[in-house]
Every structure is written in structure tokens, then in C-alpha cells.
Scaffold this motif. Structure first.
Motif, short mmCIF file in Angstrom:
data_model
loop_
_atom_site.label_atom_id
_atom_site.label_comp_id
_atom_site.label_asym_id
_atom_site.label_seq_id
_atom_site.Cartn_x
_atom_site.Cartn_y
_atom_site.Cartn_z
N VAL A 1 17.38 -15.38 18.71
CA VAL A 1 17.80 -16.30 19.50
C VAL A 1 19.52 -16.51 19.16
O VAL A 1 19.28 -17.08 18.08
N SER A 2 20.07 -16.38 20.63
CA SER A 2 21.06 -16.39 20.16
C SER A 2 21.37 -17.94 21.94
O SER A 2 21.59 -17.46 23.06
N PRO A 3 21.23 -19.08 21.74
CA PRO A 3 21.22 -20.47 22.32
C PRO A 3 22.69 -20.06 23.62
O PRO A 3 23.87 -19.89 22.84
N ARG A 4 22.26 -20.65 24.40
CA ARG A 4 23.21 -20.27 25.79
C ARG A 4 23.48 -21.57 25.97
O ARG A 4 22.67 -22.78 26.03
N ALA B 1 12.59 -16.21 24.20
CA ALA B 1 12.65 -15.10 23.29
C ALA B 1 12.09 -14.98 22.67
O ALA B 1 11.43 -13.99 22.33
N SER B 2 10.75 -15.28 22.56
CA SER B 2 9.26 -15.71 21.89
C SER B 2 8.80 -14.67 23.14
O SER B 2 7.29 -13.82 22.50
N GLU C 1 23.02 -18.45 16.18
CA GLU C 1 22.10 -17.16 16.56
C GLU C 1 20.80 -17.53 14.49
O GLU C 1 21.52 -18.38 14.12
N TYR C 2 20.06 -17.52 15.40
CA TYR C 2 19.06 -17.37 14.32
C TYR C 2 17.42 -16.90 14.63
O TYR C 2 17.57 -16.74 15.75
N LEU C 3 16.92 -16.19 13.89
CA LEU C 3 15.80 -15.49 13.96
C LEU C 3 14.04 -15.57 14.34
O LEU C 3 14.06 -17.44 13.34
N LEU C 4 14.12 -15.60 15.12
CA LEU C 4 12.04 -15.92 14.88
C LEU C 4 11.36 -14.86 13.95
O LEU C 4 10.60 -15.79 13.87
N GLY C 5 11.90 -13.76 13.60
CA GLY C 5 10.91 -13.10 12.99
C GLY C 5 11.28 -11.58 13.12
O GLY C 5 12.03 -11.18 14.25
N TRP C 6 10.53 -10.58 12.88
CA TRP C 6 10.95 -9.28 12.90
C TRP C 6 9.28 -8.28 13.55
O TRP C 6 8.28 -8.76 13.24
N LEU C 7 9.27 -7.57 14.74
CA LEU C 7 8.67 -6.60 14.85
C LEU C 7 8.34 -5.33 14.20
O LEU C 7 10.00 -5.02 14.25
N TYR C 8 7.58 -5.39 13.17
CA TYR C 8 7.31 -3.92 11.87
C TYR C 8 6.96 -3.08 13.53
O TYR C 8 5.75 -3.18 13.96
N VAL C 9 7.35 -1.73 13.47
CA VAL C 9 6.79 -0.87 14.42
C VAL C 9 6.90 0.67 13.57
O VAL C 9 8.31 1.15 13.17
#
Length: 187
Positions: A96-99, A113-114, A154-162
Motif C-alpha cells: 500500500v502506497s498511500p497518497r 490495494a486489496s 508504505e506498508y505491506l498487506l501480505g504476499w501472493l505466493y505463485v
């Protein structure tokens, strides 16, 4: 009132058939394939078109830096967390890169972002890749923040493992449909 029948559409099928894949093979989409999927994210609902998100692509040794961040944040359980970063050949960090915007609160930007993360997961699944969205108590820790070289706001929401879908997971029982009566009401 004239009711329209619900049609089966690709988006409906993608949602119905999606499932998380906690175990994946060593195959993964390449950068160009991933870029093509990200190019359609302009359709995600985004008040004022701020695009308050970005994706960090982690492959190969880049995953090890992520693992070191998790291990540093974990303290005593370092080894357990270090290996979490390499469970898939491709890890996509959802940032998330808030403006700063007086009209759009940060929570709404986080929702955008979600939406990107969920849509990307659906598109990857539809393209034949196994995906799981992972988070955890260390997601917003300082060592993990530093390992991803995130900006101050900025902060993380999590990760998509692919990765590739293992043969054993290719035939799965469809989920039971959700009971709309529990989640849909009218006033």
C-alpha cells in the motif's frame, strides 16, 4: 419488474473455481506474463485514480532477503520464518502506497490495494497458476519493511505466493455455494 437471468460469465467462473494452493511447483509466470496481468488493474475501483499500490516481484535470491527480514522479526523462531520466503518460486509483495489526498482516506486506498491483490490472484489462477495470499503477525514489522525497501509511508498487506499447480491439486471438489441469505439483506 422484469428480472434478468444470471448469466455464467468468465468472472463468475473464475470466482467459483478459485482456490488457494499452499503447495506449488517450481514453475512460475515470467515477468512479461505478470506485467500483462498487472496492466489491466486500471479497471479496479479507485476513487480519484490514485493507484495507491505497487507490487514487488521476488524471485530467486530476492526471496532470501525477504526470509531474512522475517527471521529478524521473528527473533527466537528464526529458521522457521527464514524458509517461509522460499515456499514458491515467485512471491509478490502487495504494497500500500498511500497518497496524501483530502478526498480519499487511507482505509479506502488500502481497499484499492486489496482489490488489486485479489484480482491479480484471480487472473493468475485463471491463467493456470497456483496462488495463495499469505499474511501473518510479522507482515508490518520493521525488519520486513526494511527487507522490502519500502518507503516511509508504505506498508505491506501480505504476499501472493505463485507457482505451478501440482497434479494432485488439478482435480478438486468445487466449494459449496455461499448461502446468500446470511450475507445479503434489503432495506
Amino acid at each position: 419488474m422484469n428480472e434478468r437471468p444470471v448469466r455464467t460469465a468468465p468472472a463468475l467462473a473464475a470466482l467459483r473455481d478459485r482456490r488457494s494452493h499452499s503447495k506449488v511447483t517450481d514453475e512460475a509466470p515470467n515477468h512479461a506474463e505478470l506485467a500483462e496481468l498487472l496492466s489491466v488493474m486500471s479497471s479496479i475501483a479507485d476513487h480519484s485514480g490514485l493507484r495507491p499500490w505497487r507490487i514487488i516481484e521476488l524471485r530467486g535470491d530476492a526471496r532470501l532477503r525477504f526470509g531474512e527480514g522475517l527471521a529478524a522479526a521473528a527473533g527466537e523462531k528464526r529458521e522457521k520464518y527464514r524458509s517461509k520466503a522460499t515456499r514458491a518460486p515467485l512471491v509478490l509483495a502487495i504494497v500500500v502506497s498511500p497518497r496524501l489526498n483530502h478526498k480519499v482516506p487511507v482505509w479506502e486506498q488500502e481497499a484499492v490495494a486489496s482489490g488489486v491483490a485479489h484480482a491479480l490472484g484471480l487472473l493468475l489462477h485463471e491463467a493456470g497458476w497456483g496462488v495463495i495470499w499469505r499474511t501473518g503477525p510479522l507482515t508490518r514489522s520493521e525488519p520486513v519493511h526494511a527487507a522490502h525497501e519500502l518507503g516511509a509511508n508504505e506498508y505491506l498487506l501480505g504476499w501472493l505466493y505463485v507457482g505451478g499447480i501440482p497434479d494432485r491439486d488439478r482435480k478438486h471438489k468445487p466449494r459449496s455455494p455461499l448461502d446468500p441469505a446470511r450475507h445479503l439483506s434489503a432495506l
